[in-house]
Motif scaffolding. Structure first.
Motif, PDB file in Angstrom:
ATOM      1  N   GLN A 370      41.892  35.797  47.169  1.00  0.00           N
ATOM      2  CA  GLN A 370      41.145  35.607  48.406  1.00  0.00           C
ATOM      3  C   GLN A 370      41.373  36.760  49.376  1.00  0.00           C
ATOM      4  O   GLN A 370      40.448  37.159  50.099  1.00  0.00           O
ATOM      5  CB  GLN A 370      41.552  34.278  49.047  1.00  0.00           C
ATOM      6  N   ARG A 371      42.574  37.290  49.402  1.00  0.00           N
ATOM      7  CA  ARG A 371      42.864  38.399  50.317  1.00  0.00           C
ATOM      8  C   ARG A 371      42.074  39.644  49.933  1.00  0.00           C
ATOM      9  O   ARG A 371      41.541  40.351  50.808  1.00  0.00           O
ATOM     10  CB  ARG A 371      44.368  38.698  50.305  1.00  0.00           C
ATOM     11  N   HIS A 372      41.974  39.938  48.656  1.00  0.00           N
ATOM     12  CA  HIS A 372      41.179  41.081  48.215  1.00  0.00           C
ATOM     13  C   HIS A 372      39.714  40.909  48.616  1.00  0.00           C
ATOM     14  O   HIS A 372      39.060  41.876  49.040  1.00  0.00           O
ATOM     15  CB  HIS A 372      41.295  41.241  46.691  1.00  0.00           C
ATOM     16  N   CYS A 373      39.211  39.693  48.493  1.00  0.00           N
ATOM     17  CA  CYS A 373      37.808  39.449  48.850  1.00  0.00           C
ATOM     18  C   CYS A 373      37.589  39.637  50.350  1.00  0.00           C
ATOM     19  O   CYS A 373      36.602  40.260  50.770  1.00  0.00           O
ATOM     20  CB  CYS A 373      37.415  38.042  48.413  1.00  0.00           C
ATOM     21  N   LYS A 374      38.492  39.120  51.182  1.00  0.00           N
ATOM     22  CA  LYS A 374      38.344  39.262  52.634  1.00  0.00           C
ATOM     23  C   LYS A 374      38.455  40.724  53.061  1.00  0.00           C
ATOM     24  O   LYS A 374      37.697  41.182  53.927  1.00  0.00           O
ATOM     25  CB  LYS A 374      39.405  38.418  53.341  1.00  0.00           C
ATOM     26  N   GLY A 378      35.588  42.774  54.877  1.00  0.00           N
ATOM     27  CA  GLY A 378      35.861  43.187  56.243  1.00  0.00           C
ATOM     28  C   GLY A 378      35.734  44.678  56.477  1.00  0.00           C
ATOM     29  O   GLY A 378      35.359  45.111  57.572  1.00  0.00           O
ATOM     30  N   VAL A 379      36.019  45.498  55.457  1.00  0.00           N
ATOM     31  CA  VAL A 379      35.978  46.948  55.641  1.00  0.00           C
ATOM     32  C   VAL A 379      34.543  47.465  55.718  1.00  0.00           C
ATOM     33  O   VAL A 379      34.308  48.578  56.222  1.00  0.00           O
ATOM     34  CB  VAL A 379      36.749  47.644  54.497  1.00  0.00           C
ATOM     35  N   ILE A 478      37.939  43.492  41.620  1.00  0.00           N
ATOM     36  CA  ILE A 478      37.798  42.051  41.827  1.00  0.00           C
ATOM     37  C   ILE A 478      38.841  41.323  40.990  1.00  0.00           C
ATOM     38  O   ILE A 478      38.969  41.557  39.781  1.00  0.00           O
ATOM     39  CB  ILE A 478      36.388  41.584  41.443  1.00  0.00           C
ATOM     40  N   VAL A 479      39.589  40.454  41.655  1.00  0.00           N
ATOM     41  CA  VAL A 479      40.547  39.606  40.942  1.00  0.00           C
ATOM     42  C   VAL A 479      39.787  38.388  40.431  1.00  0.00           C
ATOM     43  O   VAL A 479      39.342  37.547  41.226  1.00  0.00           O
ATOM     44  CB  VAL A 479      41.703  39.183  41.861  1.00  0.00           C
TER      45      VAL A 479
END
Length: 643
Positions: A370-374, A378-379, A478-479
């Motif tokens: 989830q952190r990778h997706c956010k 966000g960037v 993507i994880v």
């Protein structure tokens, strides 16, 4: 109705009567069973109580609370126990529950949500195979301890996801923080983590593992697998920061002998303040650590020596390459002195530390996913070429450049006078004699002043590690998600048993940990509160905290025997001076001058003297009789009888 505290009249099968426990209360509910049905019909109701209100109820048990608030805990596992859970129970039921009942209710909820933790250990091999299958290229390793009789016992598990590793290798600096934290669930263990830093100087979880204990061989195993994932055998080109945990330094020497090692300054200070506490020592030690040149470091160390020769000798034993910026390598482009990467991630892990092993592992994998997706989403909305961290550093440099006086030598070389010191700035090679530019990759305030003087853009002189493009490279992988346990393939390996619970010798401590020297004062200063003197001067493990002696304003103890400083009469190694009269310290309440008290005191003293005199007489008489018996001849009648 069956949750109230009122007794039910069950003697009659067809009538159910509920009344209040108070004698004068008119509360009553009467119900009758409907014929040929399993239904109760209420016939009489008097719902108004005439008694006093009570905020306790024996029917509101931990089982009832767990059943009622199960879904709330499912949605918010970090629900506060007293201020959250207890307040809501009081608002909805009017019952004030104690801490123990709330704790048992939450424990029952955890059992209902996560089932028995021992059952999850039987599927660790299935989880490892599922990670390898659905996230190809990931490192998922499980180790068990073989014993003479089956089943084997779980020992360790290591996870490093392929997308996370690829993002780190492509766009993160070569500095990694290592740390460990205890698991607080039913089955104990240690969670080891490796955390890096991205282009915005935020945490980047790289790898994690669960081991039985924290010692040299477990750290060696973890660092060896981490080095294999990074593609290094001796650690050359990598920087590791740690808190000097148990066995970690030996593991560094055995696995990555060529890696650069840094110590967290905060933990160096925690050990240092046990002998030299105080705000003056803390500020001076921080000045030594933040020195970016050898001359500045030497000057700060001399100032530390003026405060205390022992403090200077203590820090001189620790090589500066471990804790001072002037001795750090410029390769990782980081001036980091604190292992805040791992500390921040450990704070995140509070939500998962009390969960069973597979739930714990899945929580961490899902958090990273989830952190990778956010971060990736966000960037996209960010403006500019570099991340916000660079903008903050340049804003600070803007406030400091006004104090710099420039002397131009050429288009690239400058002399900068600042704080009674002269620095040389080389814009072509991106260097400054203050060493800060080389250390971080971001122009220092000396270079920033020269860049603006030449009408250039400061962002053109920032290292690419902090660029938005590099940041997107880190999080573009993507994880992939992982299916639930019902979809995992069954492994052929033997199901391991959980870690055994180890009972430590001695009585369990009621405190979570001992408060360090000056720790209460530091916490109070952060909150803006005043700490009364002697707050930390408490007994810890049967001994008084010696660090609190610094509250005497730096004065040392004076020996009453040899008249020297640094010790007292009890610990003096010189021959004892018998001419010095030792007076016991006055203790207790001073004697009263009341005539009745004086008379009673004299009476007690007289009775005590008389009792001692009678005891002396009895002792002398017994000694005389024993001596007369021992002087009798061998032919006495008593000896003849024995013969």
């Amino acid at each position: 109705m069956n949750r109230c505290k009122f007794p039910w009249d069950t003697k009659r099968s067809k009538r159910v009567k509920c009344t209040c426990g108070e004698i004068l209360c008119n509360f009553k509910i009467l119900a009758m069973k409907v014929r040929d049905e399993e239904t109760l019909q209420i016939r009489t109701t008097r719902l108004k109580h005439d008694c006093c209100y009570a905020n306790w109820n024996r029917q509101v048990t931990a089982e009832y609370l767990a059943e009622r608030y199960l879904e709330v805990f499912r949605n918010d596992p970090t629900w506060a126990l007293v201020k959250g859970f207890g307040v809501r129970v009081l608002q909805e039921t009017g019952v004030e529950c104690g801490y123990n009942k709330l704790w048992y209710a939450r424990a029952r909820v955890k059992y209902l949500l996560y089932a028995d933790g021992a059952e999850q250990y039987k599927r660790v091999w299935d989880y490892v195979e599922a990670v390898k299958k659905h996230i190809e290229g990931s490192y998922a390793i499980c180790c068990t301890e073989t014993i003479d009789r089956p089943p084997p016992v779980f020992q360790r598990m290591f996870i490093c996801l392929k997308p996370v590793l690829d993002g780190f290798m492509r766009g993160c600096r070569s500095i990694i923080g290592l740390d460990g934290c205890h698991l607080t669930g039913l089955f104990t263990g240690i969670c080891l983590v490796a955390v890096a830093s991205d282009g915005n100087n935020n945490i980047y979880p790289l790898a994690w593992a669960v081991v039985d204990t924290e010692r040299t061989d477990t750290w060696t195993w973890f660092i060896d697998l981490l080095g294999t994932a990074l593609g290094t055998t001796d650690g050359e080109g990598w920087t590791f920061m740690s808190d000097r945990q148990k066995g970690l330094l030996e593991a560094f020497k055995n696995v990555v002998p060529k890696a650069e090692i840094r110590f967290c300054w905060r933990h160096v200070w925690c050990n240092f303040k046990e002998k030299f506490p105080g705000q003056a020592f803390k500020e001076q030690l921080w000045s030594c650590a933040t020195a970016t040149t050898q001359l500045e470091f030497n000057k700060q160390m001399e100032d530390l020596k003026l405060l205390s020769v022992g403090a200077h000798a203590y820090m001189d034993k620790i090589p500066p390459k471990y804790w001072s910026r002037h001795a750090f390598s410029s390769r990782p482009k980081s001036k980091m002195l604190l292992n805040n990467m791992c500390e921040s991630f450990n704070n995140v892990l509070k939500q998962a530390r009390d969960k069973p092993i597979l739930t714990h592992m899945e929580w961490m994998r899902r958090y990273v996913m989830q952190r990778h997706c956010k971060k990736r989403e966000g960037v996209r909305g960010m403006l500019g070429k570099f991340m916000p961290y660079v903008r903050k550093q340049l804003e600070w440099a803007e406030t400091q450049r006004r104090f710099c006086l420039l002397s131009k030598s050429s288009d690239y070389f400058f002399e900068v006078e600042n704080n009674n010191n002269i620095f040389i700035v080389d814009l072509f090679n991106k260097k400054c004699t203050c060493y800060s530019w080389e250390l971080t990759g971001i122009p220092c305030h000396h270079a920033y002043a020269c860049i603006l003087y030449m009408r250039l853009n400061p962002e053109d002189f920032v290292a690419d590690w902090y660029s938005k493009e590099m940041y997107m490279v880190v999080y573009e992988a993507i994880v992939p998600p992982l299916p639930g346990p019902n979809h995992w393939e069954k492994s052929q390996n033997v199901e391991p048993a959980p870690l055994p619970y180890i009972t430590m010798p001695g009585r369990p401590s009621k405190k979570k940990r001992n408060i360090g020297a000056g720790e209460a004062e530091e916490a109070a200063q952060k909150k803006g509160k005043d700490v009364p003197p002697g707050l930390n001067n408490k007994k810890q493990n049967g001994k008084v905290d010696d660090a609190q002696h610094a509250a005497r304003g730096g004065r040392q103890n004076k020996c009453g025997n040899c008249k020297k400083l640094g010790h007292n009469r009890k610990t003096c190694k010189e021959p004892m001076d018998c001419t010095v009269e030792i007076r016991p310290p006055p203790t207790g309440k001073p004697p009263s001058d009341d005539p009745w008290c004086i008379y009673r005191r004299e009476r007690r003293e007289a009775l005590q003297k008389q009792k001692e005199a009678n005891a002396d007489i009895v002792t002398q008489a017994s000694q005389t009789s024993i001596a007369s018996c021992s002087q009798q001849p061998q032919s006495s009648p008593s000896h003849a009888m024995f013969e």
